[in-house]
Motif scaffolding. Sequence first.
Motif, PDB file in Angstrom:
ATOM      1  N   SER A 171      38.300  39.139  33.261  1.00  0.00           N
ATOM      2  CA  SER A 171      37.436  39.064  34.500  1.00  0.00           C
ATOM      3  C   SER A 171      35.935  39.580  34.110  1.00  0.00           C
ATOM      4  N   ARG A 172      35.051  39.020  34.677  1.00  0.00           N
ATOM      5  CA  ARG A 172      33.568  39.391  34.531  1.00  0.00           C
ATOM      6  C   ARG A 172      33.213  40.291  35.769  1.00  0.00           C
ATOM      7  N   GLY A 173      34.142  40.242  36.884  1.00  0.00           N
ATOM      8  CA  GLY A 173      33.750  40.754  38.184  1.00  0.00           C
ATOM      9  C   GLY A 173      32.590  39.893  38.732  1.00  0.00           C
ATOM     10  N   PHE A 174      31.643  40.678  39.397  1.00  0.00           N
ATOM     11  CA  PHE A 174      30.324  39.893  39.883  1.00  0.00           C
ATOM     12  C   PHE A 174      29.184  40.909  39.767  1.00  0.00           C
ATOM     13  N   LEU A 175      28.317  40.723  38.958  1.00  0.00           N
ATOM     14  CA  LEU A 175      27.204  41.765  38.597  1.00  0.00           C
ATOM     15  C   LEU A 175      27.723  43.038  38.232  1.00  0.00           C
ATOM     16  N   ASP A 176      29.071  42.990  37.617  1.00  0.00           N
ATOM     17  CA  ASP A 176      29.580  44.278  37.017  1.00  0.00           C
ATOM     18  C   ASP A 176      28.775  44.639  35.893  1.00  0.00           C
ATOM     19  N   GLY A 177      27.956  45.676  35.789  1.00  0.00           N
ATOM     20  CA  GLY A 177      27.392  46.131  34.736  1.00  0.00           C
ATOM     21  C   GLY A 177      26.077  46.542  35.177  1.00  0.00           C
ATOM     22  N   ILE A 178      25.710  46.131  36.371  1.00  0.00           N
ATOM     23  CA  ILE A 178      24.192  46.554  36.834  1.00  0.00           C
ATOM     24  C   ILE A 178      24.467  47.576  37.493  1.00  0.00           C
ATOM     25  N   GLN A 179      25.371  48.207  38.098  1.00  0.00           N
ATOM     26  CA  GLN A 179      25.423  49.574  38.782  1.00  0.00           C
ATOM     27  C   GLN A 179      25.056  50.808  37.931  1.00  0.00           C
ATOM     28  N   PRO A 180      25.445  50.790  36.579  1.00  0.00           N
ATOM     29  CA  PRO A 180      24.682  52.159  35.897  1.00  0.00           C
ATOM     30  C   PRO A 180      23.219  52.045  35.762  1.00  0.00           C
TER      31      PRO A 180
ATOM     32  N   PRO B 236      49.541  37.919  34.328  1.00  0.00           N
ATOM     33  CA  PRO B 236      49.549  38.779  35.303  1.00  0.00           C
ATOM     34  C   PRO B 236      48.056  38.851  35.989  1.00  0.00           C
ATOM     35  N   SER B 237      47.064  38.985  35.204  1.00  0.00           N
ATOM     36  CA  SER B 237      45.789  39.355  35.442  1.00  0.00           C
ATOM     37  C   SER B 237      45.140  38.053  36.576  1.00  0.00           C
ATOM     38  N   TYR B 238      45.582  36.989  36.606  1.00  0.00           N
ATOM     39  CA  TYR B 238      45.190  35.826  37.132  1.00  0.00           C
ATOM     40  C   TYR B 238      46.249  35.422  38.251  1.00  0.00           C
ATOM     41  N   ALA B 239      47.116  36.339  38.768  1.00  0.00           N
ATOM     42  CA  ALA B 239      48.041  36.126  39.569  1.00  0.00           C
ATOM     43  C   ALA B 239      47.605  36.110  40.861  1.00  0.00           C
ATOM     44  N   ARG B 240      48.084  35.090  41.743  1.00  0.00           N
ATOM     45  CA  ARG B 240      47.698  35.292  43.376  1.00  0.00           C
ATOM     46  C   ARG B 240      48.902  35.912  43.905  1.00  0.00           C
ATOM     47  N   VAL B 241      48.624  36.675  45.205  1.00  0.00           N
ATOM     48  CA  VAL B 241      49.802  37.178  45.929  1.00  0.00           C
ATOM     49  C   VAL B 241      49.726  36.885  47.143  1.00  0.00           C
TER      50      VAL B 241
ATOM     51  N   ASP C  70      46.239  34.360  50.548  1.00  0.00           N
ATOM     52  CA  ASP C  70      46.608  35.083  49.266  1.00  0.00           C
ATOM     53  C   ASP C  70      45.414  36.028  48.896  1.00  0.00           C
ATOM     54  N   THR C  71      45.843  36.878  48.138  1.00  0.00           N
ATOM     55  CA  THR C  71      45.017  37.793  47.666  1.00  0.00           C
ATOM     56  C   THR C  71      44.933  37.690  45.988  1.00  0.00           C
ATOM     57  N   TYR C  72      43.962  38.080  45.322  1.00  0.00           N
ATOM     58  CA  TYR C  72      43.811  38.247  43.863  1.00  0.00           C
ATOM     59  C   TYR C  72      43.385  39.627  43.162  1.00  0.00           C
ATOM     60  N   SER C  73      43.384  39.526  41.742  1.00  0.00           N
ATOM     61  CA  SER C  73      42.938  40.914  41.473  1.00  0.00           C
ATOM     62  C   SER C  73      41.491  41.258  41.664  1.00  0.00           C
TER      63      SER C  73
END
Length: 371
Positions: free
Chosen positions: A48-57, A248-253, A277-280
């Motif tokens: 996963s790349r998340g969303f704008l993950d990396g902009i925080q610092p 497992p990383s792409y599983a939906r619950v 449904d939820t996702y990681s």
Amino acid sequence: MCDELRPASKPLSTSWWSSETDDEALERLALDIFLTEFTTKAADRQASRGFLDGIQPLLKSDNPQSSLVCSAKTVALASIGIRLKRKSLIRKTERQYGDLLGNLHQSLYAETRCVSIETLYTAILLGLYEIIISRNKSPMQYMTHVKGVCAILLSPRSPFRLEYGRIMFQPSSLLMSEDDIVAYWPLDDSYVQNLNATLHKFQDFSHRAELYLMKETAHMEESKLLQREALVLDEEFSHWGESITDHPSYARVTVASLDESAAAQSGCDYCHSGPVDTYSDHYIAAIWNTYRKSHIVLLDIMAHLERHISKEETSLKLQGRVEKFVADIIASIPYHLAYDVDEYLKCIHSQRSDIAPNRSFSYTYYAVYHG
């Protein structure tokens, strides 16, 4: 920051503000709101790349008056201004946007050797601002910024080395050396890359198929050629969907299933009966819905081609597959719009009538398409 306005680590309330919160207080909160509501940390960096993950610092260490920080605040305040229908806040963000756009142009001209990661992020955020504000104008106005970001990515001066086709890049990874990037971002399973390859082929196919289907006269041989191509793509999409289910990383619950009575009595206009449904994380959820949406379009093209060839109505098998994808997309809506799905379900079962989308980034798209 005022304690009474301090956001929780995992917000559960409908929002952090109310119509009584003044502009000054919102401006003090703007960066915290942006970091919590508009960024998603990747749950699994291999997938996963998340969303704008990396902009925080970058935001936390940058000059508070920098274009990057001001762009993040402008995005947050524009979203709040629209939600609260506060014209004073919207006008303020419009002025800020004009200044930031001018600064961006200057930065692009100044950075002759390499476009900095801060400049790239600023371009992305200004495009996000356009998406937010364009619901009052034209939903497609943000395409100017999308094209601008693409131009930066494809430029020889870009900080992204796009020739690493199999490397899942993150803006944050650009703070490392190229050797570190290769070591840190391997795609062992290549699921995302496999889907990207199929989507690339599908984009070309769908364009050609739509142009063909718009013709007044259809040639049987061409219809059959397109149908064979569609069947190959259908097999590729289906294989991806089947193989990704076991990862497992792409599983939906599925956390709940709402009956029609509970959905109808909830007073929530985005509540539907059926599974929830939820996702990681939201990046993974977006991958799934990109796959579903594209597969639906492909099946629709297949149905049209089938009617061209056999002169019969759409087969029940194709219709059933489309309905399954639509149901899966609907099941993901609460995950996209609510901070916390458990709280959402409690609100539904208690028949609260004031449930509203409360995740700003998702609300942006929700507002664009619902007015």
